[in-house]
Design an enzyme around this catalytic site. Sequence first.
Site, PDB file in Angstrom:
ATOM      1  N   THR B  26       0.856  -1.185   0.000  1.00  0.00           N
ATOM      2  CA  THR B  26       0.000   0.000   0.000  1.00  0.00           C
ATOM      3  C   THR B  26       0.889   1.231   0.000  1.00  0.00           C
ATOM      4  OG1 THR B  26      -2.034   0.964   0.893  1.00  0.00           O
ATOM      5  CG2 THR B  26      -0.397   0.249   2.510  1.00  0.00           C
ATOM      6  N   CYS B  32      -2.936   7.542   8.057  1.00  0.00           N
ATOM      7  CA  CYS B  32      -3.524   6.200   7.956  1.00  0.00           C
ATOM      8  C   CYS B  32      -2.547   5.164   8.518  1.00  0.00           C
ATOM      9  CB  CYS B  32      -3.819   5.844   6.509  1.00  0.00           C
ATOM     10  SG  CYS B  32      -4.979   6.957   5.706  1.00  0.00           S
ATOM     11  N   HIS B  49      -5.568  -0.920   4.861  1.00  0.00           N
ATOM     12  CA  HIS B  49      -5.129   0.484   4.894  1.00  0.00           C
ATOM     13  C   HIS B  49      -6.254   1.263   5.584  1.00  0.00           C
ATOM     14  CE1 HIS B  49      -3.180   4.004   2.477  1.00  0.00           C
ATOM     15  NE2 HIS B  49      -3.938   4.529   3.411  1.00  0.00           N
TER      16      HIS B  49
END
Lengths: 201, 165
Positions: B26, B32, B49
């Site tokens: 990711t 995040c 994520h």
Amino acid sequence: MDVLKEIGNIGAGHAATSLSQLLQHKVEMHVPSVRMVDFDEMMELGGGAEKKMVSVFLRMEGDAPGSMFFVLSPEQARRFVSMMIHSEDVQFDQPPYDELAISALHELGNILTGSYLSSLADFTNLDLHPSVPSIAIDMVGATLSFGLIELSQVSDQAIVIETCLSTEETEQQDVKGHFFLLPDPGSYEKVFRSLGVETDE
Amino acid sequence: MNKAVAVIKVGIADMNIVREGSVIRTSGLGSCVGVIIYDHLKKVAGMAHIMLPDSTLSKGNIKNLAKYANTAIDELMKRLLMENVSRFALKAKIAGGAQMFQFSNTSDMMRIGPRNVDAVKKCLKEHGIPLIAEDVGGNNGRTIEFDPITGMLRIRTVNKGVSEI
């Protein structure tokens, strides 16, 4: 959507004018696009989640809160800033960054977003004012996603009012400054209502 | 990072499962948090994520389970167990939760990175999954890639290079 585009147009026009004055150099404003995108698409618009970009972030405060970004590549930032401070000795590729260059970048962000917001406020008769801008030079996915925090609590999509600015000498190039205007949930209705537009979109 | 193996991509507020022979990645984690739950013996891993700490913050109905720490980890566990991993072999690694912009006022929204990290840790604990390694906080973006064969998490940043945990 057309209303949002008109707002984007007016805002960007003012921003381009103030930038031209600041740089004493003609700055072109491109007709903005207004798009409904999912979060990953938004990162693509910013150059790709992993791309290193200079992001100026600020909050819109007042009647219709939201987040605002001005995103440009380190190279483009270097051009803008070296025009501002009349120095070729500017870089945004590797820290440590020159303090003067960073504060020039702040100023650039201030002027652009400020003129954008004030024209938006005039147009809508809403009370809107910018917060102090903050700068991050990092992966664009990491910076833009921060502006999605409010929105992501109600939606998986964002309406992006995207505007490009470019100077004459760089017009041939693909790299330009991008504005992202991300109204918080609830702010669209306020903007539309103040303009007398029905919100059935 | 450019090995000749298939890369499974995980977008924002997204999750996926990877098996031996592929890696899972990711990109551009800021506030995040990327969480990896894996079974090293079976060489299966799941990655999510995560954007927000808690689905109860949501003002609408929740369509995207991967967005919130609690729902993402619940769902990731469900999907991993369908892959016949052994529940008690599962381990976790996490990365992200940075604070990308510095502000003088530290409202809850500004502290979203650390709050995400805390929420993820709490959820892992509730599921009884040991957290083996973490690279969290700071003020830099991260791209992470996990290889289920080695069990290593590779973390790339723009200014601090690449590290492995």
